[in-house]
Design a protein around this motif. Structure first.
Motif, PDB file in Angstrom:
ATOM      1  N   ILE A 143       0.854  -1.182   0.000  1.00 47.43           N
ATOM      2  CA  ILE A 143       0.000   0.000   0.000  1.00 47.43           C
ATOM      3  C   ILE A 143       0.897   1.241   0.000  1.00 47.43           C
ATOM      4  CG2 ILE A 143      -1.968  -1.092   1.152  1.00 47.43           C
ATOM      5  CD1 ILE A 143      -1.060   0.311   3.739  1.00 47.43           C
ATOM      6  N   LEU A 144       0.336   2.331  -0.479  1.00 43.48           N
ATOM      7  CA  LEU A 144       1.042   3.601  -0.488  1.00 43.48           C
ATOM      8  C   LEU A 144       0.517   4.450   0.660  1.00 43.48           C
ATOM      9  CD1 LEU A 144       0.854   4.252  -4.310  1.00 43.48           C
ATOM     10  CD2 LEU A 144       2.744   3.271  -3.022  1.00 43.48           C
ATOM     11  N   ILE A 145       1.416   4.976   1.465  1.00 42.54           N
ATOM     12  CA  ILE A 145       1.064   5.805   2.609  1.00 42.54           C
ATOM     13  C   ILE A 145       1.549   7.217   2.325  1.00 42.54           C
ATOM     14  CG2 ILE A 145       1.381   6.181   5.076  1.00 42.54           C
ATOM     15  CD1 ILE A 145       1.954   3.136   5.286  1.00 42.54           C
ATOM     16  N   ASN A 146       0.646   8.175   2.398  1.00 38.18           N
ATOM     17  CA  ASN A 146       1.009   9.573   2.158  1.00 38.18           C
ATOM     18  C   ASN A 146       1.515  10.172   3.460  1.00 38.18           C
ATOM     19  OD1 ASN A 146       1.308  12.163   1.269  1.00 38.18           O
ATOM     20  ND2 ASN A 146      -0.847  12.509   0.830  1.00 38.18           N
ATOM     21  N   ASP A 147       2.764  10.611   3.468  1.00 37.10           N
ATOM     22  CA  ASP A 147       3.345  11.220   4.661  1.00 37.10           C
ATOM     23  C   ASP A 147       3.603  12.712   4.473  1.00 37.10           C
ATOM     24  OD1 ASP A 147       5.469  11.109   2.933  1.00 37.10           O
ATOM     25  OD2 ASP A 147       6.895  10.302   4.377  1.00 37.10           O
ATOM     26  N   GLY A 148       3.077  13.289   3.395  1.00 36.97           N
ATOM     27  CA  GLY A 148       3.277  14.700   3.141  1.00 36.97           C
ATOM     28  C   GLY A 148       4.577  15.014   2.418  1.00 36.97           C
ATOM     29  N   LYS A 149       5.417  14.016   2.217  1.00 31.47           N
ATOM     30  CA  LYS A 149       6.682  14.192   1.499  1.00 31.47           C
ATOM     31  C   LYS A 149       6.641  13.321   0.249  1.00 31.47           C
ATOM     32  CE  LYS A 149       8.875  14.636   5.945  1.00 31.47           C
ATOM     33  NZ  LYS A 149       9.617  13.878   6.899  1.00 31.47           N
ATOM     34  N   GLN A 150       7.575  12.384   0.142  1.00 32.32           N
ATOM     35  CA  GLN A 150       7.606  11.530  -1.044  1.00 32.32           C
ATOM     36  C   GLN A 150       6.702  10.314  -0.902  1.00 32.32           C
ATOM     37  OE1 GLN A 150      11.795  10.628  -1.070  1.00 32.32           O
ATOM     38  NE2 GLN A 150      11.427   8.508  -0.525  1.00 32.32           N
ATOM     39  N   GLY A 151       6.255  10.004   0.290  1.00 36.92           N
ATOM     40  CA  GLY A 151       5.379   8.868   0.531  1.00 36.92           C
ATOM     41  C   GLY A 151       6.163   7.658   0.999  1.00 36.92           C
ATOM     42  N   ILE A 152       5.418   6.658   1.439  1.00 35.87           N
ATOM     43  CA  ILE A 152       5.993   5.413   1.950  1.00 35.87           C
ATOM     44  C   ILE A 152       5.258   4.259   1.303  1.00 35.87           C
ATOM     45  CG2 ILE A 152       6.259   3.977   4.016  1.00 35.87           C
ATOM     46  CD1 ILE A 152       6.494   6.573   5.630  1.00 35.87           C
ATOM     47  N   ILE A 153       5.995   3.232   0.939  1.00 33.80           N
ATOM     48  CA  ILE A 153       5.400   1.990   0.462  1.00 33.80           C
ATOM     49  C   ILE A 153       5.479   0.994   1.606  1.00 33.80           C
ATOM     50  CG2 ILE A 153       5.517   0.112  -1.213  1.00 33.80           C
ATOM     51  CD1 ILE A 153       7.037   2.018  -3.069  1.00 33.80           C
ATOM     52  N   ARG A 154       4.335   0.459   2.014  1.00 35.44           N
ATOM     53  CA  ARG A 154       4.323  -0.598   3.024  1.00 35.44           C
ATOM     54  C   ARG A 154       4.146  -1.928   2.288  1.00 35.44           C
ATOM     55  NH1 ARG A 154       1.259   0.316   8.412  1.00 35.44           N
ATOM     56  NH2 ARG A 154       3.240   1.355   8.764  1.00 35.44           N
ATOM     57  N   VAL A 155       5.160  -2.762   2.354  1.00 38.96           N
ATOM     58  CA  VAL A 155       5.179  -4.045   1.656  1.00 38.96           C
ATOM     59  C   VAL A 155       4.830  -5.135   2.662  1.00 38.96           C
ATOM     60  CG1 VAL A 155       6.576  -5.661   0.321  1.00 38.96           C
ATOM     61  CG2 VAL A 155       6.947  -3.199   0.074  1.00 38.96           C
ATOM     62  N   TYR A 156       3.732  -5.860   2.398  1.00 40.36           N
ATOM     63  CA  TYR A 156       3.325  -6.970   3.253  1.00 40.36           C
ATOM     64  C   TYR A 156       3.973  -8.244   2.732  1.00 40.36           C
ATOM     65  CZ  TYR A 156      -0.043  -3.806   5.283  1.00 40.36           C
ATOM     66  OH  TYR A 156      -0.616  -2.736   5.930  1.00 40.36           O
ATOM     67  N   LEU A 157       4.791  -8.865   3.563  1.00 41.20           N
ATOM     68  CA  LEU A 157       5.594 -10.007   3.154  1.00 41.20           C
ATOM     69  C   LEU A 157       4.792 -11.301   3.200  1.00 41.20           C
ATOM     70  CD1 LEU A 157       8.750  -8.939   5.151  1.00 41.20           C
ATOM     71  CD2 LEU A 157       8.276  -8.533   2.735  1.00 41.20           C
ATOM     72  N   ARG A 158       5.174 -12.259   2.374  1.00 39.38           N
ATOM     73  CA  ARG A 158       4.480 -13.549   2.278  1.00 39.38           C
ATOM     74  C   ARG A 158       5.390 -14.644   2.840  1.00 39.38           C
ATOM     75  NH1 ARG A 158       0.406 -15.714  -1.079  1.00 39.38           N
ATOM     76  NH2 ARG A 158       0.286 -13.775  -2.235  1.00 39.38           N
ATOM     77  N   TYR A 159       4.786 -15.518   3.627  1.00 42.04           N
ATOM     78  CA  TYR A 159       5.480 -16.664   4.197  1.00 42.04           C
ATOM     79  C   TYR A 159       4.698 -17.929   3.874  1.00 42.04           C
ATOM     80  CZ  TYR A 159       8.068 -13.207   6.886  1.00 42.04           C
ATOM     81  OH  TYR A 159       8.858 -12.149   7.248  1.00 42.04           O
ATOM     82  N   GLY A 160       5.396 -19.069   3.828  1.00 44.21           N
ATOM     83  CA  GLY A 160       4.750 -20.350   3.584  1.00 44.21           C
ATOM     84  C   GLY A 160       4.044 -20.852   4.831  1.00 44.21           C
ATOM     85  N   LYS A 161       3.397 -21.989   4.702  1.00 46.30           N
ATOM     86  CA  LYS A 161       2.672 -22.570   5.837  1.00 46.30           C
ATOM     87  C   LYS A 161       3.615 -22.955   6.978  1.00 46.30           C
ATOM     88  CE  LYS A 161      -1.163 -24.357   3.119  1.00 46.30           C
ATOM     89  NZ  LYS A 161      -2.184 -23.435   3.515  1.00 46.30           N
ATOM     90  N   ASP A 162       4.859 -23.292   6.631  1.00 43.95           N
ATOM     91  CA  ASP A 162       5.835 -23.645   7.653  1.00 43.95           C
ATOM     92  C   ASP A 162       6.578 -22.441   8.214  1.00 43.95           C
ATOM     93  OD1 ASP A 162       7.220 -23.065   5.351  1.00 43.95           O
ATOM     94  OD2 ASP A 162       8.610 -24.747   5.519  1.00 43.95           O
ATOM     95  N   GLY A 163       6.215 -21.243   7.758  1.00 46.41           N
ATOM     96  CA  GLY A 163       6.831 -20.026   8.261  1.00 46.41           C
ATOM     97  C   GLY A 163       8.062 -19.575   7.494  1.00 46.41           C
ATOM     98  N   SER A 164       8.402 -20.308   6.447  1.00 47.00           N
ATOM     99  CA  SER A 164       9.578 -19.905   5.657  1.00 47.00           C
ATOM    100  C   SER A 164       9.185 -18.817   4.664  1.00 47.00           C
ATOM    101  CB  SER A 164      10.155 -21.110   4.912  1.00 47.00           C
ATOM    102  OG  SER A 164       9.211 -21.591   3.974  1.00 47.00           O
ATOM    103  N   PRO A 165      10.071 -17.868   4.394  1.00 51.87           N
ATOM    104  CA  PRO A 165       9.740 -16.783   3.467  1.00 51.87           C
ATOM    105  C   PRO A 165       9.574 -17.285   2.033  1.00 51.87           C
ATOM    106  CG  PRO A 165      11.834 -16.371   4.591  1.00 51.87           C
ATOM    107  CD  PRO A 165      11.369 -17.709   5.005  1.00 51.87           C
ATOM    108  N   THR A 166       8.670 -16.666   1.295  1.00 56.39           N
ATOM    109  CA  THR A 166       8.474 -17.007  -0.108  1.00 56.39           C
ATOM    110  C   THR A 166       9.693 -16.591  -0.926  1.00 56.39           C
ATOM    111  OG1 THR A 166       6.123 -16.606   0.185  1.00 56.39           O
ATOM    112  CG2 THR A 166       6.903 -16.752  -2.058  1.00 56.39           C
ATOM    113  N   ILE A 167      10.291 -15.478  -0.575  1.00 57.09           N
ATOM    114  CA  ILE A 167      11.489 -14.997  -1.268  1.00 57.09           C
ATOM    115  C   ILE A 167      12.710 -15.629  -0.610  1.00 57.09           C
ATOM    116  CG2 ILE A 167      12.901 -12.993  -1.832  1.00 57.09           C
ATOM    117  CD1 ILE A 167      10.351 -11.300  -1.744  1.00 57.09           C
ATOM    118  N   GLU A 168      13.440 -16.437  -1.384  1.00 56.15           N
ATOM    119  CA  GLU A 168      14.651 -17.059  -0.856  1.00 56.15           C
ATOM    120  C   GLU A 168      15.871 -16.172  -1.046  1.00 56.15           C
ATOM    121  OE1 GLU A 168      15.304 -21.034  -2.180  1.00 56.15           O
ATOM    122  OE2 GLU A 168      13.223 -21.583  -1.883  1.00 56.15           O
TER     123      GLU A 168
END
Length: 132
Positions: free
Chosen positions: A50-75
């Protein structure tokens, strides 16, 4: 303090957040980072952003994905082209990451795309990063 390589900073923040098992990570926004986030979401490496407006350049909040065993999708995330050493490829030389198991993100004349799209559209460009 200004960052000399914003894309590398973006990838490092994601890498560190995955190592610490965070649910999300906030990064300063830019059009290039928005497009890379869209590619990561489309390729199902992250849940959403999502994009968050902070009055400057903004912030991107990236929600990370994990597998069922808790391991990250991105290796792995690897920056290929850097400000001091650009890496360009022709349409015929677009790289395959782990023989198709990962993706390469390229900046091309048609925009920021994955290696699969670049091959399909027969365009080359600057190889920004590899993700697997």
């Amino acid at each position: 303090m200004p960052v000399t390589d914003p894309i590398s900073d973006y990838l490092t923040r994601i890498r560190n957040a995955l190592a610490a098992n965070h649910r999300w990570v906030d990064v300063p926004a830019s059009n290039m980072k928005k497009r890379i986030s869209l590619i990561l979401k489309h390729e199902k490496y992250i849940k959403d952003f999502i994009l968050i407006n902070d009055g400057k350049q903004g912030i991107i909040r990236v929600y990370l994905r994990y597998g069922k065993d808790g391991s990250p999708t991105i290796e792995g995330l690897k920056r290929i082209s850097s400000p001091g050493r650009r890496k360009y490829v022709n349409a015929t030389d677009v790289p395959r990451v782990l023989t198709g198991l990962g993706i390469a993100v390229l900046s091309t004349p048609i925009g920021v795309v994955t290696d699969k799209v670049a091959r399909k559209e027969n365009v080359g460009g600057e190889v920004l990063c590899h993700i697997w």
